[in-house]
Design a protein around this motif. Structure first.
Motif, PDB file in Angstrom:
ATOM      1  N   THR A   1       0.855  -1.182   0.000  1.00 19.91           N
ATOM      2  CA  THR A   1       0.000   0.000   0.000  1.00 19.91           C
ATOM      3  C   THR A   1       0.888   1.227   0.000  1.00 19.91           C
ATOM      4  OG1 THR A   1      -1.687  -1.195   1.267  1.00 19.91           O
ATOM      5  CG2 THR A   1      -1.858   1.204   1.221  1.00 19.91           C
ATOM      6  N   LEU A   2       0.490   2.213  -0.787  1.00 22.22           N
ATOM      7  CA  LEU A   2       1.182   3.502  -0.784  1.00 22.22           C
ATOM      8  C   LEU A   2       0.398   4.425   0.136  1.00 22.22           C
ATOM      9  CD1 LEU A   2       1.813   3.803  -4.624  1.00 22.22           C
ATOM     10  CD2 LEU A   2       3.258   2.728  -2.885  1.00 22.22           C
ATOM     11  N   PHE A   3       1.031   4.825   1.232  1.00 23.29           N
ATOM     12  CA  PHE A   3       0.380   5.656   2.238  1.00 23.29           C
ATOM     13  C   PHE A   3       0.771   7.110   2.047  1.00 23.29           C
ATOM     14  CE2 PHE A   3       0.803   1.476   4.241  1.00 23.29           C
ATOM     15  CZ  PHE A   3      -0.506   1.248   4.638  1.00 23.29           C
TER      16      PHE A   3
ATOM     17  N   ASP B   1      -6.073   9.620  -0.650  1.00 20.61           N
ATOM     18  CA  ASP B   1      -6.391   8.241  -0.279  1.00 20.61           C
ATOM     19  C   ASP B   1      -5.131   7.381  -0.364  1.00 20.61           C
ATOM     20  OD1 ASP B   1      -9.098   8.778   0.049  1.00 20.61           O
ATOM     21  OD2 ASP B   1      -9.584   8.270  -2.032  1.00 20.61           O
ATOM     22  N   ASP B   2      -5.070   6.365   0.477  1.00 13.75           N
ATOM     23  CA  ASP B   2      -4.002   5.382   0.350  1.00 13.75           C
ATOM     24  C   ASP B   2      -4.245   4.588  -0.927  1.00 13.75           C
ATOM     25  OD1 ASP B   2      -2.979   6.222   2.787  1.00 13.75           O
ATOM     26  OD2 ASP B   2      -4.040   4.671   3.915  1.00 13.75           O
ATOM     27  N   ILE B   3      -3.189   4.093  -1.517  1.00  9.50           N
ATOM     28  CA  ILE B   3      -3.275   3.383  -2.790  1.00  9.50           C
ATOM     29  C   ILE B   3      -2.851   1.934  -2.568  1.00  9.50           C
ATOM     30  CG2 ILE B   3      -2.473   3.303  -5.175  1.00  9.50           C
ATOM     31  CD1 ILE B   3      -1.752   6.334  -4.808  1.00  9.50           C
ATOM     32  N   LYS B   4      -3.824   1.032  -2.607  1.00  6.59           N
ATOM     33  CA  LYS B   4      -3.546  -0.402  -2.466  1.00  6.59           C
ATOM     34  C   LYS B   4      -3.206  -0.943  -3.847  1.00  6.59           C
ATOM     35  CE  LYS B   4      -4.773  -4.488  -0.155  1.00  6.59           C
ATOM     36  NZ  LYS B   4      -3.489  -5.050   0.114  1.00  6.59           N
TER      37      LYS B   4
ATOM     38  N   VAL C   1       5.946   3.641   0.828  1.00 11.59           N
ATOM     39  CA  VAL C   1       5.681   2.277   0.373  1.00 11.59           C
ATOM     40  C   VAL C   1       5.623   1.392   1.614  1.00 11.59           C
ATOM     41  CG1 VAL C   1       6.479   0.351  -1.028  1.00 11.59           C
ATOM     42  CG2 VAL C   1       6.935   2.693  -1.784  1.00 11.59           C
ATOM     43  N   GLY C   2       4.416   0.885   1.920  1.00 15.75           N
ATOM     44  CA  GLY C   2       4.226   0.077   3.121  1.00 15.75           C
ATOM     45  C   GLY C   2       3.858  -1.353   2.797  1.00 15.75           C
TER      46      GLY C   2
END
Length: 157
Positions: free
Chosen positions: A38-40, A47-50, A92-93
């Motif tokens: 997920t991009l936080f 919004d976060d990007i999964k 980048v999580g």
């Protein structure tokens, strides 16, 4: 006399039972599958990007493999997420990190043009300020294998 013999018998039995109970409590169930990405948004204004798994070659307790012939087509099928072009940082999580990262790259595709984004040591990056539709690709190389993730974003005012 009987109670003394029972105590001698019960103490080791209780001790063994206690060890089994503790072993059950301490045992953990580890998940060695490839992580989800997920991009936080660090500023929390977007919004976060999964991202979606595209290609996986992961080997831990089991072999995990996934092949996607056209990762750009897969990325285009994903719900488009809108982000602002401001100087906002994204991170980048991973949902788990039972691996050592050997290499991590974030790439943006706009039509046939591919741009590698600069990552800092904490896996933070910034999107470009140029407006438009982009496909994003995250390439992860670890001591457990490799994984590739994609998404669909729009940089807008």
């Amino acid at each position: 006399m009987k109670t003394k013999k029972m105590k001698i018998f019960l103490k080791p039995f209780i001790g063994v039972l206690f060890v089994f109970v503790l072993t059950g409590c301490i045992g953990e169930d580890y998940d060695f599958t490839p992580p989800s990405v997920t991009l936080f948004d660090i500023s929390m204004t977007n919004d976060d990007i999964k991202l979606k798994e595209a290609n996986i070659d992961w080997n831990t307790d089991k072999q995990y493999s996934k092949k996607t012939k056209d990762i750009r087509a897969l990325a285009q099928k994903q719900q488009q997420i809108r982000v602002n072009p401001d100087k906002q940082e994204f991170y980048v999580g991973f949902d788990s990190q039972d691996f050592k990262i050997l290499e991590l790259n974030v790439l943006l595709w706009q039509k046939d043009k591919k741009t590698k984004l600069e990552l800092d040591k904490n896996h933070n990056f910034q999107f470009p300020i140029e407006l438009g539709d982009y496909l994003i690709e995250v390439d992860l190389l670890t001591d457990n294998g490799s994984a590739e993730y994609v998404g669909n974003i729009e940089i807008h005012d």
